[in-house]
Design a protein around this motif. Structure first.
Motif, PDB file in Angstrom:
ATOM      1  N   ARG A   1      99.099  24.802  92.992  1.00 46.37           N
ATOM      2  CA  ARG A   1      98.409  23.589  92.531  1.00 46.37           C
ATOM      3  C   ARG A   1      97.039  23.543  93.195  1.00 46.37           C
ATOM      4  O   ARG A   1      96.932  23.530  94.411  1.00 46.37           O
ATOM      5  N   GLU A   2      96.012  23.514  92.360  1.00 43.28           N
ATOM      6  CA  GLU A   2      94.646  23.525  92.876  1.00 43.28           C
ATOM      7  C   GLU A   2      93.984  22.165  92.801  1.00 43.28           C
ATOM      8  O   GLU A   2      92.968  21.938  93.435  1.00 43.28           O
ATOM      9  N   GLY A   3      94.545  21.285  92.023  1.00 46.94           N
ATOM     10  CA  GLY A   3      93.959  19.957  91.938  1.00 46.94           C
ATOM     11  C   GLY A   3      94.605  19.107  90.873  1.00 46.94           C
ATOM     12  O   GLY A   3      95.386  19.583  90.057  1.00 46.94           O
TER      13      GLY A   3
ATOM     14  N   LEU B   1      93.417  16.190  88.079  1.00 51.79           N
ATOM     15  CA  LEU B   1      92.352  15.480  87.385  1.00 51.79           C
ATOM     16  C   LEU B   1      92.935  14.118  87.012  1.00 51.79           C
ATOM     17  O   LEU B   1      93.784  14.018  86.115  1.00 51.79           O
ATOM     18  N   ARG B   2      92.518  13.099  87.732  1.00 52.34           N
ATOM     19  CA  ARG B   2      93.103  11.768  87.560  1.00 52.34           C
ATOM     20  C   ARG B   2      92.729  11.167  86.214  1.00 52.34           C
ATOM     21  O   ARG B   2      91.582  11.213  85.804  1.00 52.34           O
TER      22      ARG B   2
ATOM     23  N   ASP C   1      97.433  11.831  84.326  1.00 49.92           N
ATOM     24  CA  ASP C   1      96.859  12.836  85.217  1.00 49.92           C
ATOM     25  C   ASP C   1      97.177  14.239  84.696  1.00 49.92           C
ATOM     26  O   ASP C   1      98.239  14.471  84.113  1.00 49.92           O
TER      27      ASP C   1
ATOM     28  N   GLU D   1      96.905  24.322  82.863  1.00 50.87           N
ATOM     29  CA  GLU D   1      96.665  22.899  82.945  1.00 50.87           C
ATOM     30  C   GLU D   1      97.850  22.224  82.276  1.00 50.87           C
ATOM     31  O   GLU D   1      98.209  22.580  81.158  1.00 50.87           O
TER      32      GLU D   1
END
Length: 190
Positions: free
Chosen positions: A147-149, A151-152, A163, A128
């Motif tokens: 890259r899996e996502g 988090l805004r 982010d 992360e």
């Protein structure tokens, strides 16, 4: 010691602590961006977990990072949140300011992957990092992390929300030789 092409990961030595305190943890901006908590000073002699290793915690394995040529301390590396049931863990690292931009981070991630997948027998590693941490994103992707996502506005850093990018790597996708294809950027076709 675990060896990469440029760096080695070894146990934390007593003489590492003043250098790490001064160059990493006394730097308010760097510490606030990497800790996930508000900066606070670490007094001399403190047994703070970021500096002093507690080898009784099986879910957290901290290393000092040293140059292979000469043995100079260049940073820290950690395999943390080790979950032996799900065979997963998280990777963290911090390079001394004078040692950034020299490719050490990419080598540290590679060595941590070897440690996690080969030595520990893990199935998944995760990173992360802040969305603007180009060095960490580059180091992760060069080692095959995907890259899996995002988090805004997930992390509060020095007066603003930032982010956070979540990257993952499975043991079956890891290539110990470091020969990973460049990841495709979503929406670009390349």
């Amino acid at each position: 010691m675990l060896r990469g092409s440029k760096v080695g990961l070894r146990a934390r030595h007593e003489e590492d602590i003043p250098v790490l305190r001064t160059e990493l943890f006394d730097d308010v901006a760097t510490s606030a961006r990497s800790e996930g908590a508000p900066w606070r000073p670490i007094p001399p002699g403190s047994k703070d977990r970021r500096l002093v290793v507690d080898d009784t915690v099986p879910t957290h394995v901290p290393f000092s990072v040293v140059e292979l040529d000469g043995g100079a301390l260049v940073g820290t590396a950690t395999l943390w949140g080790i979950d032996t049931h799900h065979r997963s863990a998280h990777i963290g690292l911090g390079m001394l300011p004078s040692c950034r931009g020299k490719g050490y981070g990419t080598d540290v991630v590679a060595v941590l992957c070897h440690y996690g997948f080969v030595v520990r027998g893990l199935h998944r590693l995760q990173i992360e990092t802040l969305a603007d941490n180009a060095g960490m994103l580059r180091s992760a992707e060069r080692n095959g992390f995907v890259r899996e996502g995002v988090l805004r506005s997930a992390v509060w850093v020095m007066g603003e929300f930032v982010d956070q990018v979540v990257l993952g790597l499975l043991d079956r996708d890891w290539k110990p030789d470091g020969n990973h294809p460049r990841p495709e950027r979503p929406g670009t076709g390349r």
